[in-house]
Motif scaffolding. Structure first.
Motif, PDB file in Angstrom:
ATOM      1  N   SER A 135       0.845  -1.235  -0.037  1.00  0.00           N
ATOM      2  CA  SER A 135      -0.157  -0.100  -0.063  1.00  0.00           C
ATOM      3  C   SER A 135       0.981   1.127  -0.225  1.00  0.00           C
ATOM      4  O   SER A 135       2.071   1.203   0.214  1.00  0.00           O
ATOM      5  CB  SER A 135      -0.881   0.032   1.370  1.00  0.00           C
ATOM      6  OG  SER A 135      -0.195   0.015   2.483  1.00  0.00           O
ATOM      7  N   VAL A 136       0.016   2.304  -0.048  1.00  0.00           N
ATOM      8  CA  VAL A 136       0.960   3.667  -0.112  1.00  0.00           C
ATOM      9  C   VAL A 136      -0.017   4.236   1.018  1.00  0.00           C
ATOM     10  O   VAL A 136      -1.013   4.586   1.011  1.00  0.00           O
ATOM     11  CB  VAL A 136       0.663   4.266  -1.445  1.00  0.00           C
ATOM     12  CG1 VAL A 136       1.405   5.719  -1.445  1.00  0.00           C
ATOM     13  CG2 VAL A 136       1.063   3.511  -2.502  1.00  0.00           C
ATOM     14  N   TYR A 137       0.882   5.266   1.815  1.00  0.00           N
ATOM     15  CA  TYR A 137       0.574   5.925   2.786  1.00  0.00           C
ATOM     16  C   TYR A 137       1.232   7.198   2.931  1.00  0.00           C
ATOM     17  O   TYR A 137       2.205   7.189   2.647  1.00  0.00           O
ATOM     18  CB  TYR A 137       0.176   5.298   4.125  1.00  0.00           C
ATOM     19  CG  TYR A 137       1.068   4.536   4.602  1.00  0.00           C
ATOM     20  CD1 TYR A 137       1.386   3.258   4.503  1.00  0.00           C
ATOM     21  CD2 TYR A 137       2.030   5.286   5.454  1.00  0.00           C
ATOM     22  CE1 TYR A 137       2.286   2.477   5.065  1.00  0.00           C
ATOM     23  CE2 TYR A 137       3.341   4.480   6.142  1.00  0.00           C
ATOM     24  CZ  TYR A 137       3.169   3.080   5.789  1.00  0.00           C
ATOM     25  OH  TYR A 137       4.222   2.208   6.241  1.00  0.00           O
ATOM     26  N   LYS A 138       0.481   8.266   3.380  1.00  0.00           N
ATOM     27  CA  LYS A 138       1.279   9.378   3.842  1.00  0.00           C
ATOM     28  C   LYS A 138       1.921   9.446   5.057  1.00  0.00           C
ATOM     29  O   LYS A 138       1.468   8.721   6.048  1.00  0.00           O
ATOM     30  CB  LYS A 138       0.292  10.685   3.936  1.00  0.00           C
ATOM     31  CG  LYS A 138       0.884  11.779   3.347  1.00  0.00           C
ATOM     32  CD  LYS A 138       0.268  13.199   3.671  1.00  0.00           C
ATOM     33  CE  LYS A 138      -1.048  13.349   3.241  1.00  0.00           C
ATOM     34  NZ  LYS A 138      -1.339  14.968   3.439  1.00  0.00           N
ATOM     35  N   GLY A 139       2.990  10.039   5.250  1.00  0.00           N
ATOM     36  CA  GLY A 139       3.886   9.931   6.335  1.00  0.00           C
ATOM     37  C   GLY A 139       4.938   9.168   6.484  1.00  0.00           C
ATOM     38  O   GLY A 139       5.194   8.390   5.342  1.00  0.00           O
TER      39      GLY A 139
END
Lengths: 132, 628
Positions: free
Chosen positions: A65-69
């Motif tokens: 997945s891709v996430y911010k932070g």
């Protein structure tokens, strides 16, 4: 979820949304195969034109997945570059090696994994790959 | 050769304006789909009679050449809807800019083509010396006879010297795809270096044509007049200074270049890593990390120092019907060879080979059966088994004193499974075995993750260049190795040229046709790819991998049902040999199933996708109406 990735003033966030979408569209087996091939957590620190730095993580080791932070728990490699450089890399205008040579791309941690970023972009394009 | 039928005439090859052609595709032009790119019912694609002659004949060579020339005329951009970063970018960057910028990858290819074409030939650079050299070069090229296409190597020193960037160990990043520039209508393979040289010498905006020590040699070779070249050179140096942050020199005298090189490396290294980190320590850590990561690809697969994965010993099939037979009366190895020569089932051949090996009949040098088994498994789309068998085979071959055997196939298997470092090291091993005298300089920039690739690629290029200057025959295997290196770097156009050159020497090598097809396919030329795959399948109708690739190409142009049929027939072929049961440890080509699953998802048939996910018996798909 995709909305979380966006950030004002960063063109890269559009790209990241696209990458996230492509991951979401993969079947379980395909995702597993991708994770198997890449097996890395990339933390991206991108600086935009106005000097702000945004951090995102592409996890192709545990969740796909891709996430911010910043990376949780820990990134295998941290890649530091400009917002524009990232977009160029993703679109194929610039290649990783050149970026590295000219100092546009910096890496911390397991720098060998920086080469895998290219394949992440390619697979996000959604085209099936032919085999030699 | 019915190439014309295959490559539809529906689209005009608008090679002069690639942008327009690409825009057409981006707007959803589907006329390609309407024309049957697979040229007839899918079954005929691979059940064609095998070609009888094995030796390259003049007719084959001519046909191969014709194929390449047609390709060149009909080269066009891809027709793929794709993740459109370019679009995103343009939307932000140019308010009021036009709405449909082309997909990025295509744009690059198109732009190169468009840019390179008008600058081809005489009017390249300031200085009449170039024109003189050009005509001399041209003469030289024309005197080479057509049958010596093989003797005409890809790369010449002039090409190199004009291509190299300021860092000597860097591969030619700024090559234009030679296909665009061969305006004289000759076969593309003979133009590669020539065109690339000229295109690069032209004032293309991003081509950095500054030289290093190669320049002095190159100057002597090409007998250019120093004045003209130096002024051009200085111009580019100004450019470099502006662009590169750390260029310390102002006057590139030839003898200072080496010193500059060292300085530049050092400065670059300092700027690239963080200031507060100890470079040595960081590098150390990075290397240790990569070695200690056992599970880079799979939990349990140990990866060695050279990136080579250790899958363990080859797992023989449990239910091998040949194993229960009396070994005395039959030579399984000979039968396997016959079967392969006559386009029999790959699975059968593999079983025969396994039986042969287990009974101790391993053929020439003790490695022949292993290598053959590995190659058979690879063709049959079982890459892990292939890697195991080839690892064993190459090991035995090295012991038997025949060290080049099987290494190329092994490197290719590694490439397919994304074990890139293993692939590079295997190619290096091959190079050293095949050309024992050759000197391979160590990677100049140890800290760059791309260093190994650059090192190996340069080594290959050096040999290729040497072959040309000495007039020696071009080694097709060297070209293949080079092609693989370009392929892993996603430089599909260059890879394409290498494989075409190799095909010039071996037009009946179905493996090469498949490899060429994959370069074309991954290089976004699906129609041409189909042509190449068709060649491969004509030569070997049971070539499972080629069928898989045909499916992939169909998938990429949106012909989902066609694609599904191809995947299913490949799966069917795998099933027949083994009666459906799979031996211990041999992956049953999960990739065929997952790609089939993806296909069904695109078709909005989730029921079928579910069946594919569960790897349902292939027959059940026939009942769903798929005819294969």
């Amino acid at each position: 979820m995709s909305a979380d990735l966006k950030e004002e003033g960063f063109q890269a966030s559009e790209v990241l949304v696209a990458i996230a979408t492509s991951f979401a569209g993969l079947s379980e087996d395909e995702k597993k195969a991708q994770i198997k091939k890449v097996n890395a957590i990339f933390e991206l620190q991108l600086k935009n034109g106005s000097g702000k730095t945004g951090t995102w993580t592409i996890d192709l080791k545990k969740t796909g997945s891709v996430y911010k932070g910043p990376a949780k728990p820990k990134a295998d490699v941290t890649i530091i570059m400009d917002d524009a450089t990232f977009v160029d890399l993703a679109s194929g205008k610039l290649d990783g090696q050149k970026a590295f040579m000219t100092g546009k791309l910096k890496a911390k941690g397991n720098i060998m994994l920086a080469t895998k970023l290219d394949s992440v972009f390619k697979s996000a394009q959604g085209k099936a790959k032919a085999k030699l | 050769m019915s190439m014309q039928a295959l490559i539809s005439g529906a689209e005009c090859a608008t090679t002069s304006n690639p942008l327009s052609q690409v825009l057409k595709h981006a707007e959803g032009d589907r006329s390609i789909q309407r024309v049957r790119v697979t040229a007839g019912p899918s079954s005929s694609l691979y059940r064609l009679p095998p070609s009888s002659s094995q030796a390259p004949s003049a007719a084959d060579l001519a046909a191969a050449r014709q194929f390449f020339e047609q390709q060149q005329q009909q080269s066009r951009g891809p027709a793929l809807p794709s993740f459109d970063v370019e679009r995103l970018r343009n939307m932000n960057m140019s308010p009021g800019g036009h709405a449909t910028p082309p997909p990025a990858a295509v744009d690059m290819a198109g732009a190169w083509q468009g840019a390179a074409r008008p600058t081809f030939s005489p009017q390249l650079t300031p200085g009449g010396s170039h024109a003189a050299w050009a005509s001399e070069f041209e003469l030289h090229r024309q005197t080479a006879s057509p049958s010596a296409q093989t003797a005409e190597p890809m790369y010449r020193p002039s090409a190199f010297m004009s291509q190299r960037q300021f860092q000597p160990y860097m591969p030619m990043q700024s090559w234009t795809p030679p296909v665009a520039v061969s305006g004289k209508g000759k076969g593309r393979m003979t133009d590669a270096d020539f065109d690339a040289a000229f295109a690069a010498l032209s004032t293309h905006s991003s081509a950095k044509i500054e030289e290093v020590d190669e320049l002095t040699e190159g100057l002597q070779d090409a007998s250019l007049q120093d004045n003209d070249y130096m002024s051009e050179f200085q111009k580019s140096w100004e450019e470099v200074k502006k662009n590169a942050a750390n260029n310390p020199l102002s006057q590139p005298a030839a003898e200072e270049l080496a010193r500059w090189e060292a300085q530049f490396n050092q400065l670059n290294s300092e700027s690239r890593l963080d200031d507060d980190l100890d470079y040595d320590k960081q590098l150390q850590e990075a290397y240790e990390q990569s070695f200690n990561q056992y599970d880079i690809h799979e939990p349990g697969v140990r990866i060695g120092e050279d990136g080579v994965p250790d899958f363990g010993a080859y797992q023989f099939e449990q239910d091998n019907k040949y194993m229960v037979e009396d070994a005395q009366s039959r030579s399984f190895l000979a039968e396997a060879r016959d079967l392969l020569a006559n386009n029999g089932s790959l699975t059968e051949a593999a079983l025969l080979l396994e039986a042969a090996i287990q009974k101790g009949d391993t053929g020439k040098g003790g490695y022949e059966a292993w290598v053959l088994l590995g190659e058979t498994r690879s063709m049959d789309e079982r890459e892990e088994a292939a890697m195991k068998a080839l690892a064993e085979g190459t090991r035995l071959a090295a012991e038997a004193g025949d060290p080049t055997q099987g290494l190329m196939s092994l490197a290719i298997s590694y490439t397919n499974e994304s074990y890139e470092r293993a692939s590079y090291n295997t190619l290096l091993r091959w190079l050293k075995a095949r050309y024992p005298g050759v000197e391979v300089p160590p990677p100049s920039d140890m800290q760059s993750p791309w260093a190994l690739h650059a090192q190996v690629q340069d080594a290959f290029l050096a040999v290729a260049r040497g072959q040309h200057t000495s007039g020696a025959a071009v080694d097709p295997e060297l070209q293949i190795g080079l092609g693989v290196l370009f392929y892993t770097d996603s430089q599909f156009d260059k890879a394409q040229d290498c494989f075409e050159t190799a095909l010039g020497a071996n037009p009946n090598d179905y493996l090469l046709w498949n490899r060429l097809g994959s370069c074309l396919s991954n290089g976004s030329k699906p129609e041409e790819a189909l042509g190449a795959y068709r060649q491969a399948l004509e030569l070997r109708p049971t070539y499972t991998r080629a069928i898989y690739n045909v499916g992939v190409a169909c998938l990429n142009i949106g012909a989902y049902e066609e694609a599904a049929k191809h995947f299913l027939s490949a799966l069917a072929m795998q099933e027949t040999g083994n009666g459906g049961a799979d031996g211990a440890g041999n992956d049953k080509s999960a990739q065929l199933w997952t790609t089939l699953q993806r296909c069904f998802t695109y078709m909005n048939r989730n029921d079928l996708a579910e069946m594919a996910r569960k790897a349902a018996p292939v027959n059940s798909f026939r009942l769903e109406g798929f005819d294969f």
